[in-house]
Motif scaffolding. Sequence first.
Motif, PDB file in Angstrom:
ATOM      1  N   LYS A   5     -18.714 -40.901 -13.027  1.00 39.72           N
ATOM      2  CA  LYS A   5     -18.115 -39.829 -12.240  1.00 39.72           C
ATOM      3  C   LYS A   5     -18.114 -38.556 -13.074  1.00 39.72           C
ATOM      4  CE  LYS A   5     -14.923 -39.751  -9.239  1.00 39.72           C
ATOM      5  NZ  LYS A   5     -15.525 -39.552  -7.943  1.00 39.72           N
ATOM      6  N   GLY A   6     -18.408 -37.469 -12.428  1.00 35.46           N
ATOM      7  CA  GLY A   6     -18.485 -36.221 -13.175  1.00 35.46           C
ATOM      8  C   GLY A   6     -17.630 -35.144 -12.559  1.00 35.46           C
ATOM      9  N   ALA A   7     -17.488 -34.078 -13.307  1.00 38.29           N
ATOM     10  CA  ALA A   7     -16.785 -32.900 -12.798  1.00 38.29           C
ATOM     11  C   ALA A   7     -17.326 -31.689 -13.528  1.00 38.29           C
ATOM     12  CB  ALA A   7     -15.288 -33.031 -13.038  1.00 38.29           C
ATOM     13  N   VAL A   8     -17.337 -30.558 -12.860  1.00 38.43           N
ATOM     14  CA  VAL A   8     -17.777 -29.334 -13.527  1.00 38.43           C
ATOM     15  C   VAL A   8     -16.675 -28.286 -13.464  1.00 38.43           C
ATOM     16  CG1 VAL A   8     -20.199 -29.748 -12.946  1.00 38.43           C
ATOM     17  CG2 VAL A   8     -18.851 -28.231 -11.521  1.00 38.43           C
ATOM     18  N   GLY A  54     -22.050 -35.859 -12.781  1.00 39.72           N
ATOM     19  CA  GLY A  54     -22.086 -35.272 -14.117  1.00 39.72           C
ATOM     20  C   GLY A  54     -23.474 -35.237 -14.708  1.00 39.72           C
ATOM     21  N   CYS A  55     -24.509 -35.015 -13.866  1.00 41.82           N
ATOM     22  CA  CYS A  55     -25.893 -35.025 -14.360  1.00 41.82           C
ATOM     23  C   CYS A  55     -26.211 -33.781 -15.186  1.00 41.82           C
ATOM     24  CB  CYS A  55     -26.873 -35.139 -13.196  1.00 41.82           C
ATOM     25  SG  CYS A  55     -26.949 -33.671 -12.151  1.00 41.82           S
ATOM     26  N   ALA A  56     -25.395 -32.767 -15.065  1.00 44.44           N
ATOM     27  CA  ALA A  56     -25.514 -31.521 -15.854  1.00 44.44           C
ATOM     28  C   ALA A  56     -26.699 -30.646 -15.460  1.00 44.44           C
ATOM     29  CB  ALA A  56     -25.562 -31.799 -17.356  1.00 44.44           C
ATOM     30  N   VAL A  69     -19.811 -29.255 -18.080  1.00 45.28           N
ATOM     31  CA  VAL A  69     -19.902 -30.504 -17.316  1.00 45.28           C
ATOM     32  C   VAL A  69     -19.183 -31.625 -18.068  1.00 45.28           C
ATOM     33  CG1 VAL A  69     -21.485 -32.117 -16.193  1.00 45.28           C
ATOM     34  CG2 VAL A  69     -22.152 -29.738 -16.475  1.00 45.28           C
ATOM     35  N   TYR A  70     -18.426 -32.429 -17.324  1.00 47.96           N
ATOM     36  CA  TYR A  70     -17.707 -33.571 -17.886  1.00 47.96           C
ATOM     37  C   TYR A  70     -18.159 -34.828 -17.163  1.00 47.96           C
ATOM     38  CZ  TYR A  70     -14.679 -29.874 -19.669  1.00 47.96           C
ATOM     39  OH  TYR A  70     -14.205 -28.759 -20.294  1.00 47.96           O
ATOM     40  N   ARG A  71     -18.170 -35.953 -17.884  1.00 52.15           N
ATOM     41  CA  ARG A  71     -18.615 -37.209 -17.263  1.00 52.15           C
ATOM     42  C   ARG A  71     -17.851 -38.376 -17.866  1.00 52.15           C
ATOM     43  NH1 ARG A  71     -24.625 -37.239 -17.546  1.00 52.15           N
ATOM     44  NH2 ARG A  71     -24.328 -37.716 -19.710  1.00 52.15           N
ATOM     45  N   VAL A  72     -17.456 -39.314 -16.992  1.00 55.51           N
ATOM     46  CA  VAL A  72     -16.809 -40.554 -17.469  1.00 55.51           C
ATOM     47  C   VAL A  72     -17.456 -41.752 -16.784  1.00 55.51           C
ATOM     48  CG1 VAL A  72     -14.542 -39.705 -18.144  1.00 55.51           C
ATOM     49  CG2 VAL A  72     -14.990 -40.244 -15.746  1.00 55.51           C
ATOM     50  N   VAL A  74     -16.757 -45.284 -14.986  1.00 55.02           N
ATOM     51  CA  VAL A  74     -15.590 -45.943 -14.355  1.00 55.02           C
ATOM     52  C   VAL A  74     -15.943 -47.374 -13.962  1.00 55.02           C
ATOM     53  CG1 VAL A  74     -14.374 -43.913 -13.554  1.00 55.02           C
ATOM     54  CG2 VAL A  74     -16.220 -44.849 -12.168  1.00 55.02           C
TER      55      VAL A  74
ATOM     56  N   VAL B   3     -10.127 -35.283 -10.487  1.00 58.17           N
ATOM     57  CA  VAL B   3     -10.963 -34.378 -11.276  1.00 58.17           C
ATOM     58  C   VAL B   3     -10.281 -34.023 -12.602  1.00 58.17           C
ATOM     59  CG1 VAL B   3     -11.894 -32.039 -11.316  1.00 58.17           C
ATOM     60  CG2 VAL B   3     -12.180 -33.447  -9.285  1.00 58.17           C
ATOM     61  N   ILE B   6     -10.945 -36.361 -15.356  1.00 56.83           N
ATOM     62  CA  ILE B   6     -12.303 -36.303 -15.922  1.00 56.83           C
ATOM     63  C   ILE B   6     -12.433 -35.119 -16.879  1.00 56.83           C
ATOM     64  CG2 ILE B   6     -14.770 -36.218 -15.341  1.00 56.83           C
ATOM     65  CD1 ILE B   6     -14.022 -37.208 -12.540  1.00 56.83           C
ATOM     66  N   ILE B   7     -11.780 -34.011 -16.513  1.00 53.85           N
ATOM     67  CA  ILE B   7     -11.945 -32.794 -17.312  1.00 53.85           C
ATOM     68  C   ILE B   7     -11.087 -32.876 -18.572  1.00 53.85           C
ATOM     69  CG2 ILE B   7     -11.752 -30.271 -17.297  1.00 53.85           C
ATOM     70  CD1 ILE B   7     -12.268 -30.436 -14.256  1.00 53.85           C
ATOM     71  N   ASN B  11     -14.727 -35.918 -22.751  1.00 58.14           N
ATOM     72  CA  ASN B  11     -15.706 -36.284 -21.720  1.00 58.14           C
ATOM     73  C   ASN B  11     -16.791 -35.227 -21.523  1.00 58.14           C
ATOM     74  OD1 ASN B  11     -14.226 -38.587 -21.243  1.00 58.14           O
ATOM     75  ND2 ASN B  11     -13.009 -37.626 -19.623  1.00 58.14           N
ATOM     76  N   GLN B  12     -16.734 -34.141 -22.288  1.00 52.44           N
ATOM     77  CA  GLN B  12     -17.685 -33.050 -22.070  1.00 52.44           C
ATOM     78  C   GLN B  12     -19.107 -33.470 -22.429  1.00 52.44           C
ATOM     79  OE1 GLN B  12     -16.619 -29.171 -23.704  1.00 52.44           O
ATOM     80  NE2 GLN B  12     -18.794 -28.626 -23.740  1.00 52.44           N
ATOM     81  N   VAL B  13     -20.033 -33.267 -21.510  1.00 49.09           N
ATOM     82  CA  VAL B  13     -21.427 -33.612 -21.769  1.00 49.09           C
ATOM     83  C   VAL B  13     -22.325 -32.377 -21.829  1.00 49.09           C
ATOM     84  CG1 VAL B  13     -21.417 -35.971 -20.908  1.00 49.09           C
ATOM     85  CG2 VAL B  13     -21.778 -34.081 -19.307  1.00 49.09           C
ATOM     86  N   TYR B  14     -21.845 -31.273 -21.318  1.00 53.61           N
ATOM     87  CA  TYR B  14     -22.658 -30.052 -21.359  1.00 53.61           C
ATOM     88  C   TYR B  14     -21.736 -28.846 -21.374  1.00 53.61           C
ATOM     89  CZ  TYR B  14     -26.450 -26.808 -20.643  1.00 53.61           C
ATOM     90  OH  TYR B  14     -27.353 -25.795 -20.827  1.00 53.61           O
ATOM     91  N   ARG B 194     -35.660 -28.262 -19.227  1.00 55.11           N
ATOM     92  CA  ARG B 194     -35.646 -29.253 -20.329  1.00 55.11           C
ATOM     93  C   ARG B 194     -37.007 -29.295 -21.023  1.00 55.11           C
ATOM     94  NH1 ARG B 194     -32.174 -32.402 -16.443  1.00 55.11           N
ATOM     95  NH2 ARG B 194     -30.081 -32.257 -17.338  1.00 55.11           N
TER      96      ARG B 194
END
Lengths: 74, 262
Positions: A5-8, A54-56, A69-72, A74, B3, B6-7, B11-14, B194
């Motif tokens: 699951k992701g969130a931006v 959360g694919c960014a 972007v954040y991703r976990v 679950v 949400v 998650i934030i 958990n930050q990926v980008y 990319r």
Amino acid sequence: MAKVKGAVVVDIEACKGCELCVETCPEDVLSLHKEVNSKGYHYAFMENPDVCTGCANCGVVCPDTCITVYRVKV
Amino acid sequence: MDVKEIIKPENQVYGKTELLTDNVMHYCPGCTHGVVHKLMAELIDEMGLQEKAIGVAPVGCAVFAYNYIDIDWQEAAHGRAPAVATGIVRINPEKFVFTYQGDGDLASIGAAEIIHACNRGENILVVFINNGIYGMTGGQMAPTTIERMVTSTTPCGRDTELNGYPLKMTDLVAQLPGTSYVTRQSAQSAPAVRKCKRALKKGIKNVLDKKGTSFVEVVSTCNSGWKMTPVKANEWMEENMFPFYPLGDMKDSEKDKPVSNN
């Protein structure tokens, strides 16, 4: 397969509403807000936060680097 | 899951690299310059080159590049970035020197400088943003403007009989013995960005290995100059620019014969 699951988070003041993130999002999470920031741009926001993976991709194409972007798992 | 759960920082990926300053870029919404600035900042950060990197800014929209990436910069006269970079790298051979130029700067007024810098095999990376137009001054025809493309000085489209033929700089410099890596990329979608990042990384590595000039062209949009929305401009670029400016590596000295200069 583990579900992700992701969130931006969009830096509203830095967003110029170019819509490239909205276009590139594979899950149609993002959309432009009907309100504007202090410069008058319709900023991007998560319209359907539930389907974000959360694919960014949005962050990668953003010319103004205003998306984090954040991703976990679950 | 909410949400807010998650934030969290773990958990930050980008996110934004620290090398990009907090200044909001002056570029128009959707401009490719922003993406390429970000890629250069990310790569310099990831490769630990902040202390070593010296950028040479052009004249054109990217003239304020030094406001956005937190490294050492030098501003050059119009088109003279490769000449200035030559001086810098010859005095400081241990530094990583790159020029960042648009097509009006590199392909027109700076055509002599870029060709001779590439021919001498100066140990620099050249980032060439090609949107086929003079973006900053109001969208006039550039040497790279493709045939039949409408600009403010060719309102009926570029007529090759009157205006001459578009110039493929990347193909030109690929023929010179001094260049080690010459490629043409784009940055309109996530996979393209990319891929472009990998190409820029390879260019930086080649410069660090002192292999000669690396030349990375990024086929770009100028949605203000083209009078389109950013999304439409990307579509137009894919449809019209890519057939004339095909993407891919033109020259790779790792695969071809090795080139060593300076």
